[in-house]
Design a protein around this motif. Structure first.
Motif: not given
Length: 445
Positions: A273-301
């Motif tokens: 849900s945090s744009p800053q943490r999402l950017a860090q997440l995308r950077e960390r998961l970049a090694v997985l390529g397109d296997r993971v979709e990193c989505r800006l989303a509040d899990a409650t919604s």
């Protein structure tokens, strides 16, 4: 006039930031300012910051009676200078008393409180004298509970008993193990770089760092070994296999990487849900390529219905299972915060249960020791749904043991930590990891 060492100046600045804002010691101790220090100064800065935060409640109780006016309100800078000096006098035998006192006095002066420096000097000298007298007497057994808010100790005692509470408190006053996740066989390579490892307590892919700085190795920089608490690794390992996986609260991404490792062909959606943490997440998961979709989303919604085989719900929580790693939590958390946390946790878990298909599973976890965030959240959500049930974790633990993911001794110890309802509770001190609660839910129709 003595000068204040770089390490003590850095520690004072970090403690002031934490006192006056919502800064976190873990982040601040990895700042550029700290990284610029020598290794010995970094070590002392870390010891001072974490030591003062861990012992702050007890330090204040020892300082107050020595003040001319014990109930007087002290400026934050003066109080931090006193805490720094008191911690060194009481807990760091290798530091001479004159250094601890003298530099604390100078800290008060350089922070703009020259008028209070005499008081800092007098209080710390009294404390040093009383400490010297106490050393001549028979040593008392350490009561670790003194370092925690009374309301925390009381509820742990009521929920887990006195012996477990002492173990929780002792663990919270200790430097946590540095645990890592091995990606392939790199132990010999790490040993050649000066890093010695020992086997994990629970998982065959986990190791504990015995000596050496793993973050300075090429193996770490290349991502072939990752820092991750063993209990955190276990949460992801317990998730069943699936072709479509939802990670509801994915940052910083360690659990997502394990999900990808164990489900090589799966489609994984990682929400943050945090744009800053999402950017860090995308950077960390970049090694997985397109296997993971990193989505800006509040899990409650989340509005997806019956779209996933597995959902991992590692919710934001009070963090009372991580007090050794995050000691400032004890000074910020209030008991009335727990129901507010639970309300959001229930909303996230509801969305996750809705998102999995019939026959799919949801793994719910926290790093909290509090029932309001654990059993009560699971019970509240299940009471609303007739098509979901709690699945005891014994069978899953046995599967991981037979699959060589859990060590035999680790599996046996985990089975002893299953709750009456079939969930898993890791108490700090009982295990060498942070504290965790883990439950598994099956959607049945």
């Amino acid at each position: 006039m003595s000068e204040v060492s770089r390490a003590r100046r850095a520690a004072f600045a970090i403690l002031k930031t934490i006192e006056k804002s919502n800064g976190h010691s873990d982040d601040l101790l990895r700042s550029r300012q700290v990284e610029a220090l020598s290794q010995s100064d970094r070590n002392l800065t870390t010891a001072l910051v974490l030591g003062v935060l861990r012992w702050q409640i007890d330090l204040d109780q020892r300082i107050r009676p020595l003040l001319k006016h014990p109930n007087a309100k002290l400026d934050a800078e003066v109080l931090i200078a006193l805490r720094l000096g008191a911690f060194q006098l009481l807990h760091m035998d290798r530091i001479p008393a004159h250094a601890a006192i003298g530099e604390s006095v100078e800290i008060a002066k350089t922070a703009g409180h020259r008028f209070a420096s005499g008081m800092v000097n007098a209080v710390l000298r009294k404390l040093a004298a009383s400490r010297a007298e106490a050393k001549e007497e028979a040593p008392e057994e350490e009561d670790w509970r003194r370092a925690f808010p009374a309301w925390m100790v009381e509820r742990w005692s009521a929920n887990y008993g006195e012996e477990a509470t002492q173990a929780i408190c002792r663990h919270g006053q200790s430097q946590p193990n540095i645990s890592v996740r091995m990606v392939g066989d790199a132990e010999a390579e790490l040993a050649a770089q000066g890093v010695i490892l020992s086997p994990g307590q629970l998982l065959t892919a986990a190791r504990h760092v015995v000596s050496g700085d793993i973050t300075e190795t090429t193996t770490f920089r290349e991502g072939r070994v990752r820092l991750q608490d063993e209990g955190s690794q276990l949460v992801a390992e317990l998730a069943p296999r699936g072709g479509t996986i939802l990670d509801c609260c994915a940052a910083p991404g360690g659990k997502t990487l394990i999900l990808a490792e164990r489900n090589s062909g799966a489609r994984i959606v990682a929400c943050e849900s945090s744009p800053q943490r999402l950017a860090q997440l995308r950077e960390r998961l970049a090694v997985l390529g397109d296997r993971v979709e990193c989505r800006l989303a509040d899990a409650t919604s989340l509005e997806e219905d019956a779209a996933y085989d597995v959902a991992l719900v590692d919710v934001p929580c009070s963090g009372t299972g991580t007090l050794g790693r995050n000691p400032e939590i004890r000074h910020r958390l209030r008991s009335e915060d727990l129901p507010r946390q639970a309300e959001r946790q229930c909303a996230i878990l509801r969305a996750a249960v809705r998102a999995v298909r019939p026959g799919g599973h949801v793994v719910y976890s926290t790093c909290s020791l509090e029932p309001e965030e654990n059993e009560q959240v699971v019970s509240a959500v299940l009471s609303e749904r007739e098509n979901a049930r709690l699945i005891p974790l014994q069978l899953r633990i046995e599967e991981l043991r037979s699959g060589g993911i859990l060590t035999p001794s680790g599996a046996s110890r985990l089975l002893q930590s299953i709750t009456a309802e079939g969930s898993l509770r890791l108490l700090p001190g009982t295990f060498e990891s942070d504290g965790f609660f883990i439950a598994m839910i099956e959607k049945i129709g």
